[in-house]
Design a protein around this motif. Sequence first.
Motif, mmCIF file in Angstrom:
data_model
loop_
_atom_site.group_PDB
_atom_site.id
_atom_site.type_symbol
_atom_site.label_atom_id
_atom_site.label_comp_id
_atom_site.label_asym_id
_atom_site.label_seq_id
_atom_site.Cartn_x
_atom_site.Cartn_y
_atom_site.Cartn_z
ATOM 1 N N LEU A 235 0.985 -1.241 -0.094
ATOM 2 C CA LEU A 235 -0.042 -0.016 0.015
ATOM 3 C C LEU A 235 0.796 1.233 0.100
ATOM 4 O O LEU A 235 0.521 2.135 -0.549
ATOM 5 C CB LEU A 235 -0.836 0.081 1.270
ATOM 6 N N SER A 236 1.884 1.360 0.684
ATOM 7 C CA SER A 236 2.956 2.297 0.788
ATOM 8 C C SER A 236 3.531 2.839 -0.653
ATOM 9 O O SER A 236 3.514 3.766 -1.075
ATOM 10 C CB SER A 236 3.980 2.202 1.632
ATOM 11 N N GLN A 237 3.678 1.639 -1.507
ATOM 12 C CA GLN A 237 4.167 1.814 -2.815
ATOM 13 C C GLN A 237 3.132 2.209 -3.737
ATOM 14 O O GLN A 237 3.532 3.299 -4.457
ATOM 15 C CB GLN A 237 4.968 0.496 -3.112
ATOM 16 N N MET A 238 1.828 1.495 -3.533
ATOM 17 C CA MET A 238 0.803 2.240 -4.189
ATOM 18 C C MET A 238 0.302 3.678 -3.979
ATOM 19 O O MET A 238 -0.039 4.455 -4.935
ATOM 20 C CB MET A 238 -0.212 1.105 -3.930
ATOM 21 N N LEU A 239 0.481 4.029 -2.941
ATOM 22 C CA LEU A 239 -0.128 5.311 -2.369
ATOM 23 C C LEU A 239 0.977 6.330 -2.307
ATOM 24 O O LEU A 239 0.705 7.412 -2.199
ATOM 25 C CB LEU A 239 -0.897 5.101 -1.001
ATOM 26 N N SER A 240 2.218 5.896 -2.623
ATOM 27 C CA SER A 240 3.371 6.541 -2.498
ATOM 28 C C SER A 240 3.618 7.708 -1.511
ATOM 29 O O SER A 240 3.800 8.683 -1.463
ATOM 30 C CB SER A 240 3.381 7.787 -3.788
ATOM 31 N N ARG A 241 2.959 7.070 -0.267
ATOM 32 C CA ARG A 241 3.260 7.797 1.063
ATOM 33 C C ARG A 241 3.214 6.733 2.175
ATOM 34 O O ARG A 241 2.724 5.615 2.049
ATOM 35 C CB ARG A 241 2.202 8.633 1.271
ATOM 36 N N PRO A 242 3.770 7.238 3.437
ATOM 37 C CA PRO A 242 3.707 6.271 4.604
ATOM 38 C C PRO A 242 2.114 5.802 4.885
ATOM 39 O O PRO A 242 1.109 6.620 4.607
ATOM 40 C CB PRO A 242 3.972 6.987 5.718
ATOM 41 N N VAL A 243 1.744 4.620 5.167
ATOM 42 C CA VAL A 243 0.474 4.086 5.350
ATOM 43 C C VAL A 243 0.303 3.743 6.999
ATOM 44 O O VAL A 243 1.328 3.099 7.405
ATOM 45 C CB VAL A 243 0.034 2.567 4.601
ATOM 46 N N ASP A 244 -0.787 4.219 7.496
ATOM 47 C CA ASP A 244 -1.033 4.104 8.790
ATOM 48 C C ASP A 244 -1.535 2.745 9.067
ATOM 49 O O ASP A 244 -1.827 1.804 8.375
ATOM 50 C CB ASP A 244 -1.759 5.155 9.700
ATOM 51 N N ARG A 245 -1.380 2.059 10.472
ATOM 52 C CA ARG A 245 -1.832 0.618 10.730
ATOM 53 C C ARG A 245 -3.101 0.589 10.597
ATOM 54 O O ARG A 245 -3.694 -0.716 10.270
ATOM 55 C CB ARG A 245 -1.385 0.516 12.378
#
Length: 230
Positions: A173-183
Motif C-alpha cells: 500500500l505504501s508503494q501504491m499510494l506513494s506515502r506512509p500508510v498508517d496501521r
Amino acid sequence: MTDPAGTANPSEPEACAQAAGPDGTVESEESAGTGRRQPRKRTRTYGAGRQALLDAAVRVVARGGLRRLTYRAVAQEAGVTHGLVVHHFGSRDALIEEALAHAVRVSMNSSMLEPGTGRAADFSAGLADMVESGPDLQAFQYELLLEARRREELLTHLRELYEEYFEATRRELSQMLSRPVDRGLYRLVFAALEGLVLHQLVFGEREVTEEALARLRDLLGRLAADPDGA
C-alpha cells in the motif's frame, strides 16, 4: 483368517506385518498361511520429506481441527512411519509451529498480496485462485486462529506470523499510494482480504470474491490518485 461364522481364528498366522522402507514409507508383507513371504506392497505416499509432512499436518487439521493432530494421524495421512514424523519435528508443538509458518508463507506467495508493482490492479491478484487451489491451507489457519484464543503460547507464534501478512500489506500500500500508510488502513485492507478468503472457503462464490476485489482495487486506485483524500 476367519472360520465359517466369520470370526477371527487366532490359530492362523497373522495376515499382514508392516515394515518401514528406507524412506520411512510403510510397506506390507502378506502371508497366505503357507509360511512363504509375499512381495512387499508399498502404500500410497505423498512423500517423506519435511514439506510433505507439513502438508499432511495441514490436511489433518483442516479436516478435523487441531485436536486431531497427532504424530500417528500425520504419518497415516502422509503414508510414512510414525517414527519419521517424530524424527523430523521432535514435539507436537514444533510440528504445529512449522506447519503454521509453512501455511502462511505459501498463502502469501500464492495470493500475490505483495506483487511489488505498486499498481492497484495487481493487488492480491491471486487471492481467489489461492482459495480454490489450497482450501486446506486456509482452513488450517482459521482453525489455529480459533485455537489461539485458548492457548496463549500459540497466540504468540500466530501473532508473529500474521505480522508478515500485515507488513506485506503495508509495504504494498505504501508503494501504491506513494506515502506512509498508517496501521488502521493496512489492517483494514488486510481484514477485508481475510474476510473474502473465509467467505469463499465456506460459501464458494468465487465470483463474489472477484467482484469485491475489483471494488477494493478501485477504491485503492482512487486513493492513490488523490493524495489528500485520506
